[in-house]
Structure formats: C-alpha cells, structure tokens
Design an enzyme around this catalytic site. Structure first.
Site, PDB file in Angstrom:
ATOM      1  N   LYS A  53      17.836 132.490   8.819  1.00  0.00           N
ATOM      2  CA  LYS A  53      17.868 133.697   9.653  1.00  0.00           C
ATOM      3  C   LYS A  53      17.258 133.416  11.024  1.00  0.00           C
ATOM      4  CE  LYS A  53      17.956 136.607   5.608  1.00  0.00           C
ATOM      5  NZ  LYS A  53      17.243 137.278   4.531  1.00  0.00           N
ATOM      6  N   GLN A  97      11.455 139.648   3.403  1.00  0.00           N
ATOM      7  CA  GLN A  97      12.271 138.840   2.494  1.00  0.00           C
ATOM      8  C   GLN A  97      11.929 139.181   1.040  1.00  0.00           C
ATOM      9  OE1 GLN A  97      14.746 136.608   3.500  1.00  0.00           O
ATOM     10  NE2 GLN A  97      15.233 136.562   1.329  1.00  0.00           N
ATOM     11  N   ASP A 120      17.812 145.822   7.540  1.00  0.00           N
ATOM     12  CA  ASP A 120      18.390 145.518   6.228  1.00  0.00           C
ATOM     13  C   ASP A 120      19.057 146.764   5.636  1.00  0.00           C
ATOM     14  OD1 ASP A 120      18.432 142.966   5.211  1.00  0.00           O
ATOM     15  OD2 ASP A 120      16.331 142.985   4.558  1.00  0.00           O
TER      16      ASP A 120
END
Ligand code: NDP
Length: 284
Positions: A53, A97, A120
């Site tokens: 990422k 994460q 997200d």
C-alpha cells in the site's frame, strides 16, 4: 471454453495512471493526497500488505506514512494516534490493517477513525450509507471487483450473482453493490446446505472465503464470470485463491487469477478513495 483472464495488475496500472494525474493536479494546488496506515503486531502477511500500500502511494504521487506498533501496545496508544491523524490536514485516509491482535476490539478501533477519512469504508455510517446507495467510501475489495465488470463490459442487470462469504469487509458489501447494479444476489456461507447447486446457477460467481480449492470447475456454470477474492498460502509458500483455477478456467468465460487479480485492485481502490477524500478536503 478457456476463460479470458481478468488481469488486476494491468487494470490497476491503467486506473492508477489516471489517479496520478489527478494527484499531481491537486498537489499543484497545495493538497497532496495523504494516506496513513496503522499496523499492530508482526503478522508477516499484514506487513507485506502494508508495504504494498505504501509503495502504491509512492508510485501515484501520494504522501503516505506507516505507524507500526508491537502486538502488546496499549489500545489507548493506538486510539490516541488515530485521534491525532483525524486532526492532521496532511492525512486524507486512515487505514488500520486487519486483523488486529485478539485483545483489540476491531469495531472500537475502526469507529475511532473520522468518517471523512474512513477510506476502507468499514465504519457503520459508511456501511449504512452503502445499503442506502449513498456511500461515503465504497469498501476497497468489492469496489475493485465492480471495476472488473465495468472494464470488461460484463453485464450485471438481471444476472444471477452468487457471493460465497458473508464477511463485513467483503461478502456483505459485495452483495449490496451487485444488488444495486441490478443483479439477483444469493449469499452463501458456512451454513449453506448445497453450495454447488447455488454456484452452478451463477452468471457471476464471487468466492470470498479463504479455503483453497473450495470452488471447482464442476461447480461453475458454463460462461460465468468468476471472481476469486480468496488469498491462501500453500505449504510451498505460493499464493492461491478459493477457486481451482485450472478446472474453472475451462468452464468460465472470465476469471481472475490469484495472485494478480483482486489483490492489486483492492490497493488501487484504496488509492481511489484516498484521492476522492483529498479532493473533497481541497474543495471544502
Ligand atoms: P472471513 O473469514 O471474515 O469470512 C469468510 C466467509 O466464508 C464467512 O462468511 C464464512 O461463513 C464463509 N465460509 C467459510 N467456510 C465456508 C464454506 N465451506 N462454504 C461457504 N462459505 C464458507 O474472511 P474475509 O471475508 O475477510 O476474507 C475472505 C478471503 O478473502 C480470505 O482468503 C482473505 O484473505 C481474502 N481477502 C482478499 C482480499 C484481496 O484484496 N484480494 C481482501 C480481503 C480479503 P460464516 O459467516 O458462516 O462463518
């Protein structure tokens, strides 16, 4: 029939080239899109995802930062960092994460992220808005899957879609997006009685389970589009999906490989959401 491969790396690169141009234009006006990634613990796979990422940000002219904590960090320290990032104008997207260590309540941590930076799309507001068809951010993996259909011109209206897996981050939002696009959606899970019968009816089949070889060619309708979200590591260290690629590609019309399918598209759509967030912030 041998299926056409839907190449997530190639599609991701094509989209990212456009994002880079938008990011450069925004940077010229004083706003560089910024993503902050929080990682807790030393899970090897998570470290690779975070690195990918951060690298994707660098290639696309985004600012990025990573905040890495040991597994035994105080929950309050992570929440304090999120509060700091919520207030930081350089940061337009915050990603925690997953999975977090067990003693963390992932829901509490995700809800600490400001809705405007929840790139997200996991917060309850975002999920609720997605159900109503007005999301702030579409969760990255299902969003990336939808881009495959758009790019390859695969019709969804009136099609039978079967989603295998009902998690909050993949299966449920995937089903919702397909429903909004006009597909008739069935969601299968671990309690489903006859998985094969459902899969065999699918014009669009999405596997998001995490079980090697769960879906074989015999379970696929000839001419279906098969999207393999699953990521499984074999004993020899190689990655594979939930779909038995060799048998499935002889039956399907379209199929995504693992690796090189949904994975790169998930990161691409994370960039898309971060860019959108930065553009919103710049025009506010
Ligand atoms: P979860 O473990 O949260 O969910 C798995 C789902 O699969 C559950 O709904 C479970 O059912 C269902 N399931 C389990 N066994 C079966 C079975 N035998 N038949 C039918 N359904 C079953 O996983 P995630 O949704 O987070 O992830 C799914 C996979 O996708 C994983 O391999 C993950 O690594 C991968 N992934 C890949 C991404 C990418 O970018 N490519 C991004 C995110 C995830 P139940 O609810 O009943 O337990």
């Amino acid at each position: 029939m041998t299926a056409k491969i839907l190449d997530g790396k190639a599609l991701g690169q094509k989209l990212r080239a456009g994002f880079r141009q938008r990011a450069e234009a925004l940077a010229a006006q004083g706003t560089r899109p910024g993503l902050s990634v929080i990682l807790v613990g030393d899970d090897a796979a998570s470290r690779v995802y975070v690195r990918n990422k951060v690298n994707a940000c660098a290639q696309t002219c985004f600012h990025s930062e990573q905040h890495i904590y040991p597994a035994d960090v105080e929950v309050s320290a992570v929440l304090a960092k999120i509060a700091e990032l919520n207030a930081d104008p350089k940061i337009h997207g915050i990603l925690v994460q997953l999975p977090l260590p067990r003693r963390f309540d992932a829901g509490t941590v995700l809800e600490a992220i400001a809705p405007a930076k929840d790139v997200d799309g996991f917060r309850a507001e975002n999920v609720g808005a997605l159900i109503q068809g007005q999301p702030c951010f579409i969760p990255c993996t299902p969003y990336g899957v939808m881009k495959f259909f758009e790019d390859a011109g695969i019709p969804l209206k009136g099609q039978e879609a079967v989603v295998v897996g009902r998690s909050n981050i993949v299966g449920k939002p995937m089903a919702m997006l397909l429903m909004h696009a006009g597909a008739t959606v069935t969601v299968c899970h671990s309690q489903t009685r006859d998985l094969q019968a459902h899969c065999r009816r699918a014009d669009i089949l999405i596997a998001a389970v995490g079980k090697t070889g769960l879906i074989t060619g015999a379970m696929i309708k000839p001419g279906a589009a098969v999207i393999d979200v699953g990521i499984n590591r074999l004993a020899d260290g190689k990655l594979c999906g939930d779909v038995d690629f060799a048998s499935a590609r002889e039956v399907a019309a379209f199929i995504t490989p693992v690796p090189g399918g949904v994975g790169p598209m998930t990161i691409t759509m994370l960039l898309a959401n971060t860019l959108e967030s930065a553009e919103r912030a710049a025009s506010a």
